[in-house]
Write a protein that holds these residues in place. Structure first.
Motif, PDB file in Angstrom:
ATOM      1  N   LEU A 129      27.511   8.290  62.393  1.00  0.00           N
ATOM      2  CA  LEU A 129      28.157   9.215  61.467  1.00  0.00           C
ATOM      3  C   LEU A 129      28.353   8.446  60.178  1.00  0.00           C
ATOM      4  N   LEU A 130      27.595   8.830  59.153  1.00  0.00           N
ATOM      5  CA  LEU A 130      27.672   8.192  57.845  1.00  0.00           C
ATOM      6  C   LEU A 130      28.610   9.048  57.007  1.00  0.00           C
ATOM      7  N   GLN A 131      29.820   8.567  56.824  1.00  0.00           N
ATOM      8  CA  GLN A 131      30.828   9.310  56.075  1.00  0.00           C
ATOM      9  C   GLN A 131      30.861   8.822  54.636  1.00  0.00           C
ATOM     10  N   LEU A 132      30.335   9.639  53.748  1.00  0.00           N
ATOM     11  CA  LEU A 132      30.386   9.319  52.329  1.00  0.00           C
ATOM     12  C   LEU A 132      31.783   9.646  51.827  1.00  0.00           C
ATOM     13  N   GLU A 133      32.433   8.669  51.208  1.00  0.00           N
ATOM     14  CA  GLU A 133      33.807   8.866  50.739  1.00  0.00           C
ATOM     15  C   GLU A 133      33.925   8.899  49.226  1.00  0.00           C
ATOM     16  N   GLY A 134      32.871   8.463  48.517  1.00  0.00           N
ATOM     17  CA  GLY A 134      32.927   8.503  47.068  1.00  0.00           C
ATOM     18  C   GLY A 134      31.621   8.076  46.445  1.00  0.00           C
ATOM     19  N   ARG A 135      31.480   8.446  45.170  1.00  0.00           N
ATOM     20  CA  ARG A 135      30.284   8.071  44.405  1.00  0.00           C
ATOM     21  C   ARG A 135      30.670   7.874  42.958  1.00  0.00           C
ATOM     22  N   ALA A 136      29.941   7.018  42.268  1.00  0.00           N
ATOM     23  CA  ALA A 136      30.182   6.761  40.845  1.00  0.00           C
ATOM     24  C   ALA A 136      29.544   7.884  40.029  1.00  0.00           C
ATOM     25  N   PRO A 137      30.301   8.471  39.118  1.00  0.00           N
ATOM     26  CA  PRO A 137      29.721   9.508  38.255  1.00  0.00           C
ATOM     27  C   PRO A 137      28.530   8.954  37.475  1.00  0.00           C
ATOM     28  N   GLY A 138      27.412   9.678  37.518  1.00  0.00           N
ATOM     29  CA  GLY A 138      26.216   9.259  36.797  1.00  0.00           C
ATOM     30  C   GLY A 138      25.378   8.233  37.510  1.00  0.00           C
ATOM     31  N   GLY A 139      25.814   7.768  38.680  1.00  0.00           N
ATOM     32  CA  GLY A 139      25.054   6.784  39.446  1.00  0.00           C
ATOM     33  C   GLY A 139      23.866   7.421  40.152  1.00  0.00           C
ATOM     34  N   TRP A 140      23.106   6.580  40.889  1.00  0.00           N
ATOM     35  CA  TRP A 140      21.933   7.092  41.589  1.00  0.00           C
ATOM     36  C   TRP A 140      22.289   8.244  42.513  1.00  0.00           C
ATOM     37  N   LEU A 141      23.271   8.068  43.388  1.00  0.00           N
ATOM     38  CA  LEU A 141      23.579   9.117  44.358  1.00  0.00           C
ATOM     39  C   LEU A 141      24.045  10.385  43.656  1.00  0.00           C
TER      40      LEU A 141
END
Length: 154
Positions: A129-141
């Motif tokens: 279970l890969l739980q994504l909790e955050g991402r950088a605005p404008g980043g790759w993801l």
């Protein structure tokens, strides 16, 4: 702690580290060998992948996106706070935090929650279970998700 328990914990820790090194190094075939043939991988916002072929397709899509949306396709995953709960000599549950870094800095982060089983020879991931909790605005993801139409790019 008994010696077999210490050995199991180190084998599991090595498997988790090898997974991120294979993912970052584009060694997909070896990475897939770390999963059981009928493994289930679930990632936040994506349908589950059952079996190595579906997991391979998931990572191939991610690889195409990395090459498309990053000027320098360098991605490094860092693991921390690895917790190993040995349920039996042949089953374990783990939780590990991950942080993915690109040439622009932190990109996305979350947790891996895994169920692993020993097949008599080695430990394999049976459920991730890969739980994504955050991402950088404008980043790759963030750009990847925007291109898929799954996140508001603003």
């Amino acid at each position: 702690m008994l010696e077999p328990e210490v050995i199991a914990r180190e084998e599991i820790r090595n498997l988790l580290i090898e997974y991120v090194q294979c993912a970052d190094g584009g060694r997909t075939e070896r990475m897939l060998e770390l999963f059981a043939p009928d493994a289930l991988m679930e990632a936040t916002g994506d349908p589950g992948c059952t079996g190595r072929d579906e997991i391979r397709a998931y990572f191939e899509r991610a690889g195409r996106s990395i090459r498309k949306h990053m000027t320098s396709p360098s991605l490094r995953h860092h693991l921390s706070s690895i917790n190993i709960d040995l349920r039996s000599p042949t089953e374990a549950r783990t939780t590990a935090y991950f942080l993915a870094i690109t040439d622009s800095g932190p990109d996305h982060w979350g947790r891996y929650r895994d169920t692993l089983r020993h097949d008599g020879t080695t430990w394999l991931i049976h459920h991730r279970l890969l739980q994504l909790e955050g991402r950088a605005p404008g980043g790759w993801l963030d750009r990847h998700e925007a291109a898929r139409g799954t996140v508001d790019p603003s």
